[in-house]
Enzyme design. Structure first.
Site, mmCIF file in Angstrom:
data_model
loop_
_atom_site.group_PDB
_atom_site.id
_atom_site.type_symbol
_atom_site.label_atom_id
_atom_site.label_comp_id
_atom_site.label_asym_id
_atom_site.label_seq_id
_atom_site.Cartn_x
_atom_site.Cartn_y
_atom_site.Cartn_z
ATOM 1 N N THR A 1 -16.433 -31.204 -3.750
ATOM 2 C CA THR A 1 -16.134 -30.833 -4.663
ATOM 3 C C THR A 1 -15.113 -29.898 -4.458
ATOM 4 O O THR A 1 -14.533 -29.708 -5.563
ATOM 5 C CB THR A 1 -17.410 -29.547 -5.316
ATOM 6 O OG1 THR A 1 -19.128 -30.678 -5.384
ATOM 7 C CG2 THR A 1 -17.556 -29.115 -6.749
ATOM 8 N N GLY B 1 9.432 -12.774 -22.159
ATOM 9 C CA GLY B 1 8.806 -12.611 -21.010
ATOM 10 C C GLY B 1 10.309 -11.751 -20.343
ATOM 11 O O GLY B 1 10.594 -13.097 -19.488
ATOM 12 N N ASP C 1 10.732 -11.526 -17.519
ATOM 13 C CA ASP C 1 10.500 -12.405 -15.510
ATOM 14 C C ASP C 1 11.265 -13.634 -16.282
ATOM 15 O O ASP C 1 11.542 -14.373 -15.345
ATOM 16 C CB ASP C 1 9.587 -12.550 -15.251
ATOM 17 C CG ASP C 1 7.444 -12.852 -16.354
ATOM 18 O OD1 ASP C 1 7.736 -13.113 -17.030
ATOM 19 O OD2 ASP C 1 6.763 -13.251 -15.939
ATOM 20 N N ARG C 2 10.403 -14.070 -17.757
ATOM 21 C CA ARG C 2 10.864 -15.967 -17.617
ATOM 22 C C ARG C 2 12.424 -14.898 -18.190
ATOM 23 O O ARG C 2 13.566 -16.494 -17.927
ATOM 24 C CB ARG C 2 10.335 -16.360 -18.705
ATOM 25 C CG ARG C 2 9.038 -16.376 -18.493
ATOM 26 C CD ARG C 2 7.920 -16.807 -19.853
ATOM 27 N NE ARG C 2 8.636 -17.824 -20.422
ATOM 28 C CZ ARG C 2 7.882 -18.682 -21.866
ATOM 29 N NH1 ARG C 2 6.736 -17.633 -22.358
ATOM 30 N NH2 ARG C 2 8.022 -19.718 -22.512
ATOM 31 N N GLY D 1 4.920 -8.452 -11.209
ATOM 32 C CA GLY D 1 4.186 -9.662 -11.804
ATOM 33 C C GLY D 1 2.184 -9.586 -11.790
ATOM 34 O O GLY D 1 2.061 -8.047 -11.677
ATOM 35 N N ASN D 2 1.596 -9.969 -12.137
ATOM 36 C CA ASN D 2 0.263 -9.820 -12.505
ATOM 37 C C ASN D 2 -0.515 -9.424 -10.984
ATOM 38 O O ASN D 2 -1.546 -8.815 -11.188
ATOM 39 C CB ASN D 2 -0.015 -10.930 -13.098
ATOM 40 C CG ASN D 2 -0.122 -10.678 -14.147
ATOM 41 O OD1 ASN D 2 -0.070 -10.005 -15.862
ATOM 42 N ND2 ASN D 2 0.697 -12.005 -15.590
ATOM 43 N N TYR E 1 13.876 -18.616 -29.377
ATOM 44 C CA TYR E 1 12.524 -17.755 -28.603
ATOM 45 C C TYR E 1 12.895 -16.786 -30.859
ATOM 46 O O TYR E 1 13.628 -17.283 -30.835
ATOM 47 C CB TYR E 1 12.501 -16.941 -28.566
ATOM 48 C CG TYR E 1 11.203 -17.122 -27.351
ATOM 49 C CD1 TYR E 1 10.519 -18.367 -27.275
ATOM 50 C CD2 TYR E 1 9.877 -15.909 -27.470
ATOM 51 C CE1 TYR E 1 9.343 -18.398 -26.316
ATOM 52 C CE2 TYR E 1 8.697 -15.811 -26.991
ATOM 53 C CZ TYR E 1 8.432 -17.930 -26.383
ATOM 54 O OH TYR E 1 7.307 -17.044 -25.888
ATOM 55 N N ARG F 1 1.178 -9.318 -7.647
ATOM 56 C CA ARG F 1 1.923 -8.101 -7.132
ATOM 57 C C ARG F 1 3.566 -8.049 -7.118
ATOM 58 O O ARG F 1 3.787 -7.991 -8.068
ATOM 59 C CB ARG F 1 2.081 -9.453 -5.236
ATOM 60 C CG ARG F 1 3.427 -10.480 -6.685
ATOM 61 C CD ARG F 1 4.513 -10.689 -6.195
ATOM 62 N NE ARG F 1 5.336 -11.538 -6.709
ATOM 63 C CZ ARG F 1 6.113 -11.471 -8.029
ATOM 64 N NH1 ARG F 1 5.406 -10.513 -8.864
ATOM 65 N NH2 ARG F 1 6.889 -12.858 -8.827
#
Length: 250
Positions: free
Chosen positions: A177, A101, A103-104, A8-9, A94, A11
């Site tokens: 905040t 992707g 992963d999807r 992944g992005n 799609y 890990r």
């Protein structure tokens, strides 16, 4: 034995699957994975040579080259997963199926196996959060992508007067905040999932929301629809695809 790798992005996660279940699963940050090559190969010290290697990589070319190097110790050519028009009971609607992707795609295949009796909203919450709609007959109808909680926090810090990056707490009525930022980011995640769930519910009866990913445990507690957390959804999909490939090869 199957070696399944999900890059992944932020890990890299991998598991050794014996055909019936996971023998072991490990995760490291992408920074650790990219450490100098004199470090121990992460795949070399756990199990015998795999029969098959399957990889989902959304981390870019750098990770691709690292994965080539690390898996080259094995005498098997990796399958680099790409989305297809159809696989394992899932049809990909799609506009250009190959652009979904990996992963999807793997998560959708795992979700279909997990919940073959009905439709599912498949949520993977990590650096990005993906929310994908799967019909009861296995059609991937489409989905949404939004920044994950950590990325939302970082963007607020970087682009709106240097708001604090301190991790706050989710509160129903935030009064500082950092809590306001955390609560807003989590409301955004849950709200996107709930809106997509309503879209799917309008066309499919009683969908199940299947949630995965590192941020999924916190997200699933904020959702109100029928839901289930699955820890290794992408790896489960990768293993299922590898087993399907093995069956086709016989």
């Amino acid at each position: 034995m199957i070696l399944a790798i999900d890059a992944g992005n932020s890990r890299v996660k991998w598991g050794w699957h014996d055909g019936t279940g996971w023998a072991s699963i490990a995760t490291v940050s992408l920074i650790e994975f990219a450490a100098p090559s004199d470090h121990v190969n992460p795949f070399s010290v756990t199990h015998e040579d795999p029969e098959r290697i399957i990889i989902s990589n959304v981390a870019g070319d750098g990770a691709h080259h690292l994965l080539i190097n690390w898996t080259s110790i094995f005498d098997v050519e990796p399958l680099w997963l790409r989305a297809e028009a159809e696989r394992c009971g899932v049809r990909n609607l799609y506009e250009r199926p190959e652009q979904l992707g990996p992963d999807r795609w793997a998560a959708l295949i795992a979700a279909r196996a997990l919940h073959s009796s009905g439709p599912a909203l498949v949520v993977n919450a990590g650096t990005a959060t993906t929310v994908d709609m799967l019909s009861g007959d296995g059609r991937f109808l489409g989905g949404a992508i939004l920044p994950g909680v950590e990325l939302m926090r970082f963007v607020l810090h970087e682009h709106t007067g240097r708001l604090p990056l301190d991790e706050g707490q989710y509160r129903d009525t935030p009064r500082k905040t950092s809590d306001a930022i955390e609560s807003g980011c989590r409301h955004a995640q849950a709200g996107a999932v709930e809106r997509m769930y309503r879209v799917l519910r309008d066309v499919e009866l009683n969908p199940l929301c299947i949630v995965a990913g590192g941020a999924g445990r916190a997200l699933v507690d904020q959702l109100s629809m029928p839901r289930r957390y699955v820890e290794n959804l992408v790896l489960d999909g990768l293993a299922r695809i590898a087993l399907h490939e093995r069956t086709l090869a016989k």
